[in-house]
Design an enzyme around this catalytic site. Structure first.
Site, PDB file in Angstrom:
ATOM      1  CE1 TYR A 144      -3.703   2.499   0.610  1.00  0.00           C
ATOM      2  CE2 TYR A 144      -2.438   3.250   2.508  1.00  0.00           C
ATOM      3  CZ  TYR A 144      -3.489   3.419   1.622  1.00  0.00           C
ATOM      4  OH  TYR A 144      -4.314   4.507   1.756  1.00  0.00           O
ATOM      5  CG  ASP A 239       5.643   3.832   0.949  1.00  0.00           C
ATOM      6  OD1 ASP A 239       5.911   4.547   1.941  1.00  0.00           O
ATOM      7  OD2 ASP A 239       4.484   3.643   0.529  1.00  0.00           O
ATOM      8  CE  LYS A 267       0.649   5.082   8.399  1.00  0.00           C
ATOM      9  NZ  LYS A 267       0.765   4.431   7.110  1.00  0.00           N
TER      10      LYS A 267
END
Ligand SMILES: *Cc1c(COP(=O)(O)O)cnc(C)c1O
Length: 428
Positions: A144, A239, A267
Site C-alpha cells: 500500500y 516507501d 507517520k
C-alpha cells in the site's frame, strides 16, 4: 463492556460522513462490529466515550512511538503554537527538520516536506517519471502506498479486506501505467522488466511491508531488486512511511543496507500531526521546482507546528529507545507464540521490531500477498472483538500490524499476553 455512546455516535456520524468515518478501516467493517469512538489518550492507554480503557496496540498506525499525550511533544507544539501556526513562507525549523532526516536516513541528501504519506508517494513517482522520462511504475501485490490513483491496484489492507482490489474512479489509462510483481519474487520483477523494456520509471516497494499484515523482504530480494533497477535505468523507491524511524533511525534501508534512489516518509515523522516527506540523491531532488521542471507544492507543507511535533520525536530516537521497543515487542511475541502452542491455534506471527502481525492461517509462512490471503478472516474478527472486550485495542483488520509503543508497562505487556490467551481459547 458497554459501547452505547460509541454506538450512538456511529449512528450519527454515518448520516454526516461517508460510512461514518474519515478513513475506511476505522469503520471496523472487516471485524464485523461497530467502531469505538475515542475521547482521549494517555501513555499506553486510550479511553473511549463510554469510559472504557484500552491498551493501544496501534499507536495511530505508527506515529505515537512515545504514546498518547506525550508531554515533550506537547510542550514543543505549544512553544510554536503561541507564535502562529503557518506563514506559507520559509521558516528555519524546516531546515532543522531536513538536517535531521538527512542525518538519519542513509539514502537522503535532500528532502521535501509534504502533508501525508499519500502525497509523498504521489510526488515521488511524478519525480521519478520526470527524471527518467519513462511512464511505467512497478509495484508489488499487497503493498500500500496511499490512495493515489496509480497505487490502487492490488493495494493491500483497506482494499484487501473490503474486497476492492481496484477502485472505480481510477481510469484504465492510469491503471495500465502500473505493473504488478509478486513480493519477494525477483523472477516476477525481471519478467516485468523484460516485458516492458526501457519503460519502467521506478520500482516502488515497502521494504518491510505492513499493509498485508507484516511481511519482511528477504535480504537477497532487495539486493537483487537494487541491481535490476540499476541494469534497467529505473529508480528504486522505498516507501518507508511505516518502517521509517520505527525499525531503526534510518528505517529498513539502514537495516538491510540497500540504498534506494528516493525514500518516502510519513507517520512517525509528524509526531502525531499530518506530515509526509520524500527525499533522495541531490541530483534527483533538484529536478523538482523551483530548481527543476517537475512541479510539486503545498500551502501547509513544512508548517512550523507540524515540524515542531515531528522534530521533537525525531530528536529523541536513539539506540536506547529501539532496544526498549525490541524488548517489549519480543516479550509480547514470545507470549503470543506460547499461547498459540498451548491452545493449538492455527496461527503464525511475523514480526520486525515493534511491528507485528498474528496471521490466522494453516500456512507455515506468510511471505507475500498470496500467502496473506489464505488467512481465516472470520477467526480474526472474533479474536479482535474478544481482545477489544478485554481492553486491548488491536488493528481492526487481519492485514494490518500492531504498532507497539515504548511506554508499555510490565503490567500492560502481561495483560496483552493474558488477554491473547483467553481470546485464543474463546475462538477455538
Ligand atoms: C500509511 C501509508 C501510506 C499513506 O500515508 P497517509 O499519511 O495515510 O496518506 C503510504 N505508504 C505506506 C507504506 C503506508 O503505511
Amino acid at each position: 463492556m458497554k459501547y452505547n455512546n460509541s454506538t450512538n455516535a456511529f449512528v450519527e456520524s454515518q448520516e454526516l460522513i461517508p460510512g461514518g468515518v474519515n478513513s475506511p478501516v476505522r469503520a471496523f467493517k472487516s471485524v464485523n462490529c461497530n467502531p469505538v469512538f475515542f475521547d482521549y489518550g494517555k501513555g499506553s492507554k486510550v479511553y473511549d466515550i463510554d469510559g472504557n480503557e484500552y491498551i493501544d496496540c496501534i499507536s495511530s498506525w505508527g506515529p505515537l512511538i512515545f504514546g498518547h499525550a506525550d508531554k515533550k511533544t506537547q510542550s514543543k507544539i505549544n512553544e510554536y503554537l503561541k507564535r502562529g501556526t503557518t506563514y506559507g513562507a520559509p521558516t528555519v525549523i524546516e531546515s532543522e527538520m531536513a538536517k535531521k532526516i538527512i542525518e538519519f536516513v542513509p539514502s537522503i541528501e535532500k528532502v521535501r516536506m509534504v502533508n501525508s504519506g499519500t502525497e509523498a508517494t504521489m510526488s515521488a513517482i511524478r519525480l521519478a517519471r520526470g527524471y527518467t522520462s519513462k511512464n511505467l511504475i512497478l509495484k508489488f501485490a499487497g503493498n500500500y502506498h496511499g490512495h493515489g490513483d496509480s497505487f490502487l491496484i492490488k493495494a493491500g489492507s483497506g482494499a484487501m479486506t473490503l474486497g476492492l482490489p481496484d477502485s472505480p474512479g481510477v481510469t484504465r489509462n492510469t491503471a495500465k501505467d502500473t505493473v504488478i510483481a509478486e513480493f519477494n519474487s525477483i523472477e516476477s520483477v525481471s519478467e516485468q522488466f523484460k516485458k516492458n523494456p526501457d519503460k519502467i520509471a521506478a520500482v516502488i516497494i515497502e521494504p518491510v511491508a505492513g499493509n498485508m499484515g507484516l511481511v519482511e523482504s528477504k535480504k537477497d530480494f532487495l539486493v537483487e531488486l537494487r541491481n535490476l533497477c540499476d541494469q534497467n535505468n529505473s529508480l528504486l523507491i522505498f516507501d518507508e512511511v511505516m518502517s521509517g524511524f520505527r525499525l531503526s533511525k534510518g528505517g529498513a534501508q539502514e537495516l538491510y543496507n540497500v540504498i534506494p534512489d528516493i525514500t518516502t516518509l510519513g507517520k512517525i515523522i509528524g509526531g502525531g500531526l499530518p506530515v509526509g516527506a520524500y527525499g533522495g540523491k541531490s541530483d534527483i531532488m533538484d529536478y523538482l521546482a523551483p530548481n527543476g521542471p517537475v512541479y510539486q507544492a503545498g500551502t501547509l507543507s513544512g508548517n512550523p507546528l507540524a515540524m515542531s511535533a515531528g522534530l521533537s520525536v525525531l530528536n529523541r530516537l536513539d539506540e536506547k529507545l529501539f532496544d526498549r521497543l525490541e524488548l517489549i515487542s519480543k516479550k509480547i511475541h514470545e507470549g503470543f507464540l506460547q499461547n498459540i502452542n498451548e491452545t493449538g491455534t492455527n496461527a503464525i506471527i511475523n514480526r520486525a521490531g515493534s511491528m507485528m502481525t498474528m496471521f490466522f492461517t494453516n500456512n507455515k509462512k506468510v511471505e507475500n500477498y498470496n500467502d496473506a490471503i489464505t488467512c481465516d478472516l472470520k477467526k480474526y474478527a472474533k479474536y479482535f472483538k474478544s481482545m477489544l472486550d478485554q481492553g486491548i485495542y488491536l488493528p481492526p483488520s487481519q492485514f494490518e500490524c500492531m504498532f507497539i509503543s515504548s511506554v508499555y508497562s510490565e503490567n500492560d505487556i502481561k495483560k496483552i499476553i493474558q488477554s491473547n490467551k483467553k481470546s485464543l481459547v474463546s475462538i477455538l
